[in-house]
Design a protein around this motif. Structure first.
Motif, short mmCIF file in Angstrom:
data_model
loop_
_atom_site.label_atom_id
_atom_site.label_comp_id
_atom_site.label_asym_id
_atom_site.label_seq_id
_atom_site.Cartn_x
_atom_site.Cartn_y
_atom_site.Cartn_z
N LEU A 76 -4.83 10.15 -3.04
CA LEU A 76 -5.47 8.85 -3.15
C LEU A 76 -4.83 8.18 -4.35
CD1 LEU A 76 -9.22 9.88 -2.69
CD2 LEU A 76 -7.61 9.05 -0.94
N THR A 77 -4.34 6.96 -4.15
CA THR A 77 -3.67 6.26 -5.23
C THR A 77 -4.27 4.87 -5.40
OG1 THR A 77 -1.91 5.68 -3.65
CG2 THR A 77 -1.48 7.51 -5.15
N PHE A 78 -4.33 4.43 -6.66
CA PHE A 78 -4.97 3.18 -7.03
C PHE A 78 -3.97 2.35 -7.84
CE2 PHE A 78 -7.89 6.63 -6.55
CZ PHE A 78 -8.91 6.11 -5.77
N TYR A 79 -4.04 1.01 -7.70
CA TYR A 79 -2.97 0.15 -8.18
C TYR A 79 -3.45 -1.01 -9.03
CZ TYR A 79 -0.48 2.85 -4.84
OH TYR A 79 0.05 3.91 -4.20
N PRO A 80 -2.56 -1.50 -9.90
CA PRO A 80 -2.84 -2.75 -10.61
C PRO A 80 -2.88 -3.91 -9.60
CG PRO A 80 -0.99 -1.57 -11.62
CD PRO A 80 -1.30 -0.88 -10.33
N ALA A 81 -3.48 -5.00 -10.02
CA ALA A 81 -3.69 -6.16 -9.14
C ALA A 81 -2.40 -6.71 -8.53
CB ALA A 81 -4.41 -7.27 -9.91
N GLU A 82 -1.27 -6.57 -9.23
CA GLU A 82 -0.03 -7.15 -8.71
C GLU A 82 0.48 -6.47 -7.44
OE1 GLU A 82 1.44 -4.65 -12.36
OE2 GLU A 82 -0.27 -5.92 -11.90
N TYR A 83 -0.14 -5.37 -7.02
CA TYR A 83 0.26 -4.69 -5.79
C TYR A 83 -0.65 -5.00 -4.61
CZ TYR A 83 3.58 -2.21 -8.66
OH TYR A 83 4.62 -1.92 -9.49
N ARG A 84 -1.50 -5.99 -4.75
CA ARG A 84 -2.45 -6.34 -3.69
C ARG A 84 -1.72 -6.71 -2.38
NH1 ARG A 84 -7.95 -5.56 -3.54
NH2 ARG A 84 -8.88 -7.00 -2.09
N LYS A 85 -0.60 -7.40 -2.48
CA LYS A 85 0.15 -7.81 -1.29
C LYS A 85 0.63 -6.56 -0.51
CE LYS A 85 4.14 -10.54 0.17
NZ LYS A 85 5.28 -11.35 -0.27
N GLN A 86 1.14 -5.57 -1.23
CA GLN A 86 1.61 -4.34 -0.57
C GLN A 86 0.43 -3.59 0.06
OE1 GLN A 86 2.66 -5.44 -3.54
NE2 GLN A 86 4.75 -4.79 -3.96
N LEU A 87 -0.70 -3.53 -0.64
CA LEU A 87 -1.87 -2.84 -0.10
C LEU A 87 -2.38 -3.54 1.16
CD1 LEU A 87 -3.84 -1.91 -3.34
CD2 LEU A 87 -2.32 -0.48 -2.00
N SER A 88 -2.37 -4.86 1.13
CA SER A 88 -2.79 -5.62 2.31
C SER A 88 -1.86 -5.35 3.49
CB SER A 88 -2.81 -7.12 1.97
OG SER A 88 -3.27 -7.85 3.07
N TYR A 89 -0.58 -5.35 3.23
CA TYR A 89 0.41 -5.06 4.28
C TYR A 89 0.20 -3.65 4.84
CZ TYR A 89 4.89 -3.59 6.22
OH TYR A 89 5.86 -3.06 7.03
#
Length: 167
Positions: A76-89
Motif C-alpha cells: 500500500l503506497t501513499f503520495y503527496p498531492a502532486e501525484y493526484r493525476k497519476q492516482l486518478s489515471y
C-alpha cells in the motif's frame, strides 16, 4: 530503497482517514512476473490478532484482484498531492487493457519481491492473513447493499499484517 527510512507501523503519524479516504492509496501486487496496481479509497489500519494490520477491499471485476489472490504479499503506497493525476489515471484504467504502470510516470520498484512505487511518501509492505468475500446477508443495514452493491459485486476483504513500513 531510495531515501525511505524504516518506521514502526505504530509510529506513523499521518491520519489514516485522510491518507486513505481523501488522498487515496495504491494497492499493488505481483502475479508471476507481472505487476498490477489500483487506486483505492476504502480500507483501514489497526490492530488484529496482536499485529499491526491493514485491510483493503477489492471488487471481483478489478484486474488487481487476480494479482492479490495470486500472491501472499502486496504493498500500500501513499503520495503527496502532486501525484493526484497519476492516482486518478491508475484508478480509471484497467491493466487488462493497457500497460498502465508504464504509462503513469511512476517508478516501479521491488522490496523483497513486493512491488511498490518510489515516489510514495509512505509505503506499507503487507502479508495477507485473512481473505473473505463479503456476504450481503451479513449486512445489518441493508441500505449499504442497496447503495453500494446494486450489481451484486461485493468486495473481497483482505486483512494483512504490516510487515514493514517506510516513509
Amino acid at each position: 530503497m531510495k531515501t525511505f527510512k524504516p518506521i514502526n507501523a505504530d509510529k506513523i503519524s499521518q491520519n489514516p482517514f485522510k491518507l486513505i479516504g481523501k488522498d487515496w492509496m495504491l494497492v499493488t501486487a505481483k502475479k508471476g512476473d507481472k505487476v498490477n496496481t489500483m487506486t483505492a479509497s476504502w480500507g483501514g489500519v489497526g490492530i488484529m490478532w496482536g499485529k499491526s494490520v491493514a485491510y483493503v477491499v477489492i471488487r471481483p471485476q478489478r484486474y488487481t484482484k487476480e494479482f492479490m489472490d495470486a500472491s501472499d504479499t502486496f504493498s500500500l503506497t501513499f503520495y503527496p498531492a502532486e501525484y493526484r493525476k497519476q492516482l486518478s489515471y491508475l484508478g480509471s484504467v484497467s491493466g487488462r487493457d493497457e500497460d498502465k504502470i508504464a504509462n503513469c510516470s511512476l517508478t516501479l520498484a521491488e522490496h523483497e519481491g513486493i512491488p511498490y512505487f518510489e515516489e510514495a511518501k509512505l509505503v506499507l509492505f503487507c502479508k495477507k492473513l485473512y481473505v473473505q468475500e463479503l456476504d450481503k446477508n451479513a449486512f445489518l443495514d441493508s441500505s449499504i447493499v442497496d447503495k453500494w452493491y446494486q450489481n451484486n459485486d461485493l468486495h473481497t476483504l483482505y486483512i494483512a499484517e504490516i510487515t514493514e513500513s517506510y516513509n
